[in-house]
Design a protein around this motif. Structure first.
Motif, PDB file in Angstrom:
ATOM      1  N   LEU A 239       0.826  -1.203   0.000  1.00 11.18           N
ATOM      2  CA  LEU A 239       0.000   0.000   0.000  1.00 11.18           C
ATOM      3  C   LEU A 239       0.859   1.251   0.000  1.00 11.18           C
ATOM      4  O   LEU A 239       0.563   2.227  -0.702  1.00 11.18           O
ATOM      5  N   GLN A 240       1.926   1.260   0.781  1.00 10.98           N
ATOM      6  CA  GLN A 240       2.834   2.402   0.796  1.00 10.98           C
ATOM      7  C   GLN A 240       3.434   2.630  -0.590  1.00 10.98           C
ATOM      8  O   GLN A 240       3.592   3.776  -1.034  1.00 10.98           O
ATOM      9  N   LYS A 241       3.756   1.550  -1.278  1.00 12.32           N
ATOM     10  CA  LYS A 241       4.345   1.670  -2.618  1.00 12.32           C
ATOM     11  C   LYS A 241       3.344   2.265  -3.607  1.00 12.32           C
ATOM     12  O   LYS A 241       3.689   3.152  -4.410  1.00 12.32           O
ATOM     13  N   ILE A 242       2.101   1.795  -3.547  1.00 11.46           N
ATOM     14  CA  ILE A 242       1.061   2.321  -4.445  1.00 11.46           C
ATOM     15  C   ILE A 242       0.858   3.810  -4.201  1.00 11.46           C
ATOM     16  O   ILE A 242       0.853   4.625  -5.139  1.00 11.46           O
ATOM     17  N   ILE A 243       0.688   4.182  -2.937  1.00 13.85           N
ATOM     18  CA  ILE A 243       0.455   5.582  -2.585  1.00 13.85           C
ATOM     19  C   ILE A 243       1.659   6.440  -2.918  1.00 13.85           C
ATOM     20  O   ILE A 243       1.532   7.533  -3.485  1.00 13.85           O
ATOM     21  N   GLY A 244       2.841   5.955  -2.564  1.00  9.39           N
ATOM     22  CA  GLY A 244       4.062   6.721  -2.805  1.00  9.39           C
ATOM     23  C   GLY A 244       4.323   6.960  -4.279  1.00  9.39           C
ATOM     24  O   GLY A 244       4.622   8.090  -4.690  1.00  9.39           O
ATOM     25  N   ASN A 245       4.192   5.913  -5.081  1.00 10.24           N
ATOM     26  CA  ASN A 245       4.453   6.043  -6.519  1.00 10.24           C
ATOM     27  C   ASN A 245       3.444   6.973  -7.190  1.00 10.24           C
ATOM     28  O   ASN A 245       3.807   7.789  -8.055  1.00 10.24           O
ATOM     29  N   TYR A 246       2.177   6.851  -6.806  1.00 12.97           N
ATOM     30  CA  TYR A 246       1.157   7.690  -7.433  1.00 12.97           C
ATOM     31  C   TYR A 246       1.345   9.154  -7.038  1.00 12.97           C
ATOM     32  O   TYR A 246       1.177  10.058  -7.859  1.00 12.97           O
ATOM     33  N   THR A 247       1.708   9.389  -5.781  1.00  8.88           N
ATOM     34  CA  THR A 247       1.936  10.761  -5.317  1.00  8.88           C
ATOM     35  C   THR A 247       3.111  11.397  -6.051  1.00  8.88           C
ATOM     36  O   THR A 247       3.041  12.557  -6.479  1.00  8.88           O
TER      37      THR A 247
END
Length: 276
Positions: A239-247
């Motif tokens: 989840l951190q990766k999804i949020i971080g990459n999209y941000t």
């Protein structure tokens, strides 16, 4: 000797923060469905211990703590922001303005500018969504198992990308963006999908909705940094990766705090330590 305890009673987890005798910050959590266990743990300490209490289910816990006179309730948003400010300093971040996105059972979004803060948005998509959709679609209820299996899955045959809609033609926006979460799921029955792929796609839905709303708030407030907190992020690298990459894709800077689920409890603790 423990002199004060900060408690954040959330919809799913009850988080506890206190300083040990060596001034080391200690953090614990309990399931919120077992508040009697929390009260038993608290009453194992002396009755005059200072307690800072916050969170949506704080009133329920107070019914177990009637014998404690040194108990103070704090508004959840105030406690959370106080905890975030403490954690930002602890993690050596120097910026003063940020969007604070608190991913609990649902998600609450705040604007922090210097010492001023206000709630600016929110969504019902959050940790409760992750657990609920995962359970309904795969039968898996345990958070740790959801995280572990989702890391092994792929969203490529469940989500529909912008590039999938245009079939190789030039896209008006980034073709790698998600056009429709679960948009390809109708092409094959759900039972033919692996649990890993389904769970990865649920994580994607939750992460993209939350980060999209947070990014929109950051643009509206003209703020660069978005601080993502909440127990849903704890040990949840997918989840951190999804949020971080999209941000990052949207030209904003994501920040994940070391103890990202304990901001409210830390803020409640600090209110008793600082004598506020």
């Amino acid at each position: 000797m423990v002199q004060a305890i900060g408690i954040d009673v959330g919809g799913t987890l009850t988080k506890v923060a206190f300083f040990e005798h060596n001034q080391q910050l200690k953090l614990l959590h309990f399931p919120s469905v077992d508040l009697h266990i929390v009260s038993e743990w608290i009453t194992s300490y002396k009755e005059d211990i200072q307690i800072g209490l916050t969170g949506g289910r704080a009133e329920q816990l107070k019914t177990f703590l009637r014998s404690h006179e040194n108990l103070q309730y704090l508004v959840e948003f105030d406690a959370t922001i106080a905890g975030v400010n403490y954690q930002l300093k602890k993690d050596n971040h120097e910026f003063t303005d940020a969007v604070i996105t608190n991913i609990g059972t649902g998600t609450s979004i705040h604007s922090l500018k210097g010492t001023e803060h206000e709630r600016i948005a929110g969504t019902g998509i959050g940790g409760g969504t992750l657990l609920g959709m995962s359970a309904l679609m795969t039968g898996i209820h345990q958070f740790d198992e959801i995280v572990e299996l989702s890391a092994l899955g792929s969203r490529s045959e469940v989500d529909m990308l912008v590039s999938d809609i245009y079939f190789g033609n030039k896209t008006p926006i980034d073709g790698g963006l998600t056009a429709s979460n679960f948009g390809d799921a109708g092409l094959r029955p759900l039972m033919e999908r692996s649990k890993e792929d389904v769970l990865a796609t649920v994580q994607g839905l939750v992460g993209e909705v939350i980060s999209t709303l947070s990014i929109q708030c950051a643009f509206a407030e003209d703020i660069e940094h978005i601080v993502y907190i909440g127990s849903t992020l704890a040990n949840n690298e997918p989840l951190q990766k999804i949020i971080g990459n999209y941000t990052k894709r949207k030209k904003r800077t994501p920040i994940f705090l070391t103890d990202n689920g304990y901001s409210g409890a830390i803020g409640a603790l600090l209110s008793k330590i600082d004598g506020k």
